[in-house]
Design an enzyme around this catalytic site. Structure first.
Site, PDB file in Angstrom:
ATOM      1  N   ASP A  82       0.850  -1.194   0.000  1.00 39.36           N
ATOM      2  CA  ASP A  82       0.000   0.000   0.000  1.00 39.36           C
ATOM      3  C   ASP A  82       0.895   1.256   0.000  1.00 39.36           C
ATOM      4  OD1 ASP A  82      -2.404   1.410   0.264  1.00 39.36           O
ATOM      5  OD2 ASP A  82      -2.347   1.350   2.466  1.00 39.36           O
ATOM      6  N   HIS A  83       0.488   2.277  -0.733  1.00 41.42           N
ATOM      7  CA  HIS A  83       1.221   3.563  -0.765  1.00 41.42           C
ATOM      8  C   HIS A  83       2.719   3.380  -0.947  1.00 41.42           C
ATOM      9  CE1 HIS A  83      -2.247   6.074   0.101  1.00 41.42           C
ATOM     10  NE2 HIS A  83      -2.602   5.197   1.027  1.00 41.42           N
ATOM     11  N   GLU A 134      -2.938   6.553  -7.472  1.00 41.16           N
ATOM     12  CA  GLU A 134      -3.901   7.498  -6.862  1.00 41.16           C
ATOM     13  C   GLU A 134      -3.871   8.807  -7.620  1.00 41.16           C
ATOM     14  OE1 GLU A 134      -3.848   7.819  -2.546  1.00 41.16           O
ATOM     15  OE2 GLU A 134      -4.214   9.972  -2.659  1.00 41.16           O
ATOM     16  N   THR A 209     -11.777   3.778   7.528  1.00 47.10           N
ATOM     17  CA  THR A 209     -12.163   3.857   8.941  1.00 47.10           C
ATOM     18  C   THR A 209     -13.089   5.051   9.192  1.00 47.10           C
ATOM     19  OG1 THR A 209     -10.119   2.811   9.636  1.00 47.10           O
ATOM     20  CG2 THR A 209     -11.265   4.148  11.308  1.00 47.10           C
ATOM     21  N   ASN A 228     -10.048   0.199   1.546  1.00 48.66           N
ATOM     22  CA  ASN A 228      -8.916   0.032   2.468  1.00 48.66           C
ATOM     23  C   ASN A 228      -9.319   0.327   3.907  1.00 48.66           C
ATOM     24  OD1 ASN A 228      -7.462  -0.267   0.131  1.00 48.66           O
ATOM     25  ND2 ASN A 228      -5.969   1.319   0.598  1.00 48.66           N
ATOM     26  N   THR A 231      -6.782   1.981  10.176  1.00 46.75           N
ATOM     27  CA  THR A 231      -6.897   2.491  11.555  1.00 46.75           C
ATOM     28  C   THR A 231      -7.872   1.664  12.394  1.00 46.75           C
ATOM     29  OG1 THR A 231      -6.407   4.688  10.699  1.00 46.75           O
ATOM     30  CG2 THR A 231      -7.351   4.593  12.909  1.00 46.75           C
TER      31      THR A 231
HETATM   32  P1  13P Z   1      -7.863   4.171   7.374  1.00 41.24           P
HETATM   33  O1  13P Z   1      -6.659   4.162   8.274  1.00 41.24           O
HETATM   34  O2  13P Z   1      -8.623   5.442   7.473  1.00 41.24           O
HETATM   35  O3  13P Z   1      -8.719   2.969   7.551  1.00 41.24           O
HETATM   36  O4  13P Z   1      -7.313   4.174   5.870  1.00 41.24           O
HETATM   37  C1  13P Z   1      -6.745   3.032   5.364  1.00 41.24           C
HETATM   38  C2  13P Z   1      -6.106   3.305   4.062  1.00 41.24           C
HETATM   39  O5  13P Z   1      -6.637   3.970   3.206  1.00 41.24           O
HETATM   40  C3  13P Z   1      -4.807   2.683   3.825  1.00 41.24           C
HETATM   41  O6  13P Z   1      -4.295   3.034   2.586  1.00 41.24           O
END
Ligand code: 13P
Length: 281
Positions: A82-83, A134, A209, A228, A231
């Site tokens: 991710d990212h 993104e 989240t 996704n 958190t």
């Molecule tokens: P949250 O931490 O808001 O659930 O986001 C998760 C996210 O987008 C990870 O890339």
């Protein structure tokens, strides 16, 4: 072997009003809890870790655990970086067997985001893996160190971006933000509909989240195929551990603690799977 490609999971839900949960993990308990929820419901999931989290959960240790859990799972599981911010880490994840990577060029000018995303897509393709990018900017950062507001994805730019990069999945910014929302999120479903009308690739919602079940389901009905969650799982694990330690007091021990952490993540993932499968409101 149930390790699968993210692209296959996303195309299987496109147009079904369901979305695949992509759950962030940082430890063995998180991997085990997420996979248990997926197996119990017979629902494919994605396990992911973000590059900014690697100082806490080194890729060389956590990565093989994620891939191993996916291979052993009784349901299809994709393993995703991710990212991703650097080619070096993207390559490291792909070498470990990750089946998809995100290149996050959302802070870059459009032309540079396109150029670097194309490089990431070519790298992923050489490993038979999928790529996510993104466009626009989701609020905040994955690790909470950045406080930027959301900059909504421009639908015309998104169409051009997808055509030029050929990404397998596109993360959109529609009023969503990483971390716990300070005020209830007001998602821009009008922007989502315009992007979905112009972009063939499955769309991704970051910052899961704190979004309501009704909004999750409306997103899934309007082109979001991957959601996704980070958190909520980290917070659930911490609260589960705190509850266990309080309840057990001096009798608390390592094995009870890891079981409490795994259970808390399992429950959080299970709840989201039901919502993303359109099973409860
Ligand atoms: P949250 O931490 O808001 O659930 O986001 C998760 C996210 O987008 C990870 O890339």
């Amino acid at each position: 072997m149930s390790l699968c490609n993210m692209k296959e999971l996303l195309s299987a839900v496109k147009g079904t009003n369901r979305a695949v949960g992509s759950f962030s993990v940082g430890s063995m308990e998180m991997v085990m809890g997420a996979v248990r929820a997926a197996e119990e419901t017979g629902t494919p999931i994605i396990l992911q870790v973000a590059e900014v989290r690697l100082p806490y959960s080194p890729l060389a240790l956590l990565g093989p655990m994620m891939v191993g859990a996916a291979r052993a799972a009784r349901v299809p599981v994709a393993v995703h970086l991710d990212h991703g911010l650097t080619q070096e880490v993207l390559r490291q994840a792909l070498e470990l067997g990750f089946t998809s990577v995100m290149f996050d060029g959302s802070k870059l000018p459009l032309e540079e985001n396109i150029r670097r995303t194309k490089e990431a897509a070519a790298l992923a393709a050489s490993y038979g893996a999928s790529v996510e990018a993104e466009l626009g900017r989701v609020g905040g950062s994955e690790d909470g160190t950045e406080k930027n507001a959301c900059v909504c994805t421009d639908p015309a730019e998104a169409e051009r971006f997808q055509q030029e990069t050929g990404v397998d999945a596109l993360a959109v910014a529609i009023g969503n933000a990483h971390g716990n929302y300070r005020a209830a999120p007001q998602l821009r479903f009008d922007v989502l509909a315009q992007v979905a009308a112009r972009v063939e690739a499955p769309l991704v919602l970051h910052g899961g989240t704190g979004i309501t079940p009704a909004d999750f389901q409306r997103c899934a009905e309007n082109g979001i195929c991957k959601i996704n969650i980070a958190t909520a799982s980290f917070d659930a694990l911490t609260a589960g551990a705190a509850r266990y330690l309080k309840q057990e007091g001096e009798a608390a021990g390592f094995f009870g603690l890891t079981a409490a952490m795994e259970q808390a993540v399992y429950e959080n993932v299970l709840r989201h799977i039901h919502i993303f499968n359109h099973e409860s409101l």
